[in-house]
Design a protein around this motif. Structure first.
Motif, PDB file in Angstrom:
ATOM      1  N   ASN A 196     -15.820  -2.571 -22.661  1.00  0.00           N
ATOM      2  CA  ASN A 196     -16.296  -3.674 -23.497  1.00  0.00           C
ATOM      3  C   ASN A 196     -16.952  -4.745 -22.623  1.00  0.00           C
ATOM      4  N   GLN A 217     -14.496   4.189 -26.612  1.00  0.00           N
ATOM      5  CA  GLN A 217     -15.797   3.581 -26.379  1.00  0.00           C
ATOM      6  C   GLN A 217     -15.809   3.097 -24.939  1.00  0.00           C
ATOM      7  N   LYS A 253     -12.584  -0.961 -35.348  1.00  0.00           N
ATOM      8  CA  LYS A 253     -12.163   0.449 -35.398  1.00  0.00           C
ATOM      9  C   LYS A 253     -10.642   0.543 -35.567  1.00  0.00           C
ATOM     10  N   TYR A 281     -14.440  -2.769 -31.367  1.00  0.00           N
ATOM     11  CA  TYR A 281     -13.240  -2.068 -30.926  1.00  0.00           C
ATOM     12  C   TYR A 281     -12.076  -2.392 -31.863  1.00  0.00           C
ATOM     13  N   LYS A 318      -5.149   3.113 -30.612  1.00  0.00           N
ATOM     14  CA  LYS A 318      -5.626   3.003 -29.229  1.00  0.00           C
ATOM     15  C   LYS A 318      -5.823   4.384 -28.596  1.00  0.00           C
ATOM     16  N   ASP A 333     -18.920  -5.734 -28.631  1.00  0.00           N
ATOM     17  CA  ASP A 333     -18.093  -4.603 -28.195  1.00  0.00           C
ATOM     18  C   ASP A 333     -16.634  -4.839 -28.569  1.00  0.00           C
ATOM     19  N   GLU A 334     -16.150  -6.021 -28.260  1.00  0.00           N
ATOM     20  CA  GLU A 334     -14.756  -6.368 -28.559  1.00  0.00           C
ATOM     21  C   GLU A 334     -14.515  -6.358 -30.068  1.00  0.00           C
ATOM     22  N   ILE A 345      -9.191   5.933 -30.341  1.00  0.00           N
ATOM     23  CA  ILE A 345     -10.461   5.226 -30.183  1.00  0.00           C
ATOM     24  C   ILE A 345     -11.044   5.521 -28.803  1.00  0.00           C
TER      25      ILE A 345
END
Length: 320
Positions: free
Chosen positions: A189, A186, A201, A198, A181, A194-195, A184
């Protein structure tokens, strides 16, 4: 011709395994000497004489608004005593978890040279499982009473799908996830994709920093649940595509496909009852894996790439 293709495939696998072994040997040489500080044990022996020293050593563990008498009374609380007794039974020592965290930090240091390992401190939190690990730049605080085993009596009022990972082997997974967390980046979301990316990743980060854990352990599935996801990967992907869910901003979708749940909500009776939860995370993981396989890109750069860029350049095809 088939024999040639098979031979090339086997050769690729052998070379890949050799490279991975060499990488792990290199990472093992990174200097790291983690020692877990057992604040839970120290607190269990607190009295009027040694409390001042403990407060000096761990000032962040003692709120200044409480007098010393409050902390002495805490040690005599029946629930606190029971918590410490049960922790002592499950964790007479913490060598296994210490070795795993040491390896985790070696891997993070390899990929992020600026990384400085924090103090690792265990404590009890009256089973505050929503805050199992609190991470700062200098301290990692671990609520050790949330790792006593999924069937422990303390957890009986908690839903089974939530407490399945309340065991000691999950401690390093949770710590690695907190670091994911931090690394990362971005934007906000908005879509289901997007979720998915995430969490893809996040899971790929775990692949790299705790390779000594199985894929099932990294995603928090049983082996049977992971097998189900593998076997049905093509179906899951088709479901998302045919219903045009990937770029949908419907706020109900994370609850169906991303968030912890006993099963994934396809709203198909024959499927829902068999499926594990969080299958959107699983598919996001496969997309990120494909992206990393098909592009020359570092872990750092992937973690800050946009979801659409990763998806468009992943060449992802679900397994048949």
């Amino acid at each position: 011709m088939k024999k040639v293709i098979l031979l090339l495939f086997l050769l690729t696998v052998v070379v890949s395994c050799k490279n991975e072994n060499q990488l792990e040997q290199e990472i093992e040489k990174i200097p790291m000497n983690i020692k877990i500080e057992r604040f839970d044990e120290l607190f269990s022996h607190v009295n009027d004489k040694n409390l001042p020293k403990l407060k000096r050593d761990y000032p962040f563990m003692f709120s200044k608004k409480y007098a010393d008498s409050f902390w002495i009374a805490r040690t005599q609380d029946t629930l606190q005593i029971k918590l410490l007794e049960e922790v002592a039974k499950v964790f007479p020592n913490i060598d296994g978890q210490q070795n795993e965290i040491n390896s985790l930090f070696q891997h993070i240091k390899y990929y992020f040279s600026e990384f400085t390992p924090p103090r690792i401190i265990t404590t009890t939190s009256f089973v505050d499982y929503r805050n199992k690990i609190i991470l700062t730049d200098t301290i990692a605080l671990i609520s050790i009473d949330t790792y006593l085993g999924s069937d422990h009596e303390f957890y009986q009022g908690i839903q089974k799908y939530i407490r399945e990972d309340f065991n000691k082997r999950n401690m390093v997974v949770d710590l690695a996830t907190e670091y994911a967390k931090k690394y990362i980046y971005q934007g906000q979301n908005k879509t289901l994709l997007d979720e998915m990316i995430y969490f893809g990743k996040q899971l790929y980060f775990l692949d790299k920093v705790i390779p000594f854990k199985t894929e099932a352990e990294r995603i928090g599935y049983t082996n049977e649940q992971l097998d189900w996801a593998h076997v049905n990967e093509s179906y899951i992907w088709r479901y998302f595509v045919e219903r045009e869910l990937l770029f949908s901003t419907d706020s109900k979708l994370p609850g169906r496909f991303i968030n912890p749940a006993p099963f994934t909500k396809f709203y198909l009776e024959e499927i829902d009852s068999q499926s594990p939860g969080r299958l959107g995370q699983y598919i996001g993981w496969q997309i990120v894996k494909a992206y990393m396989k098909n592009n020359e890109v570092s872990l750092k750069d992937m973690l800050i790439a946009s979801p659409e860029y990763i998806f468009n350049n992943s060449k992802f095809k679900p397994s048949k």
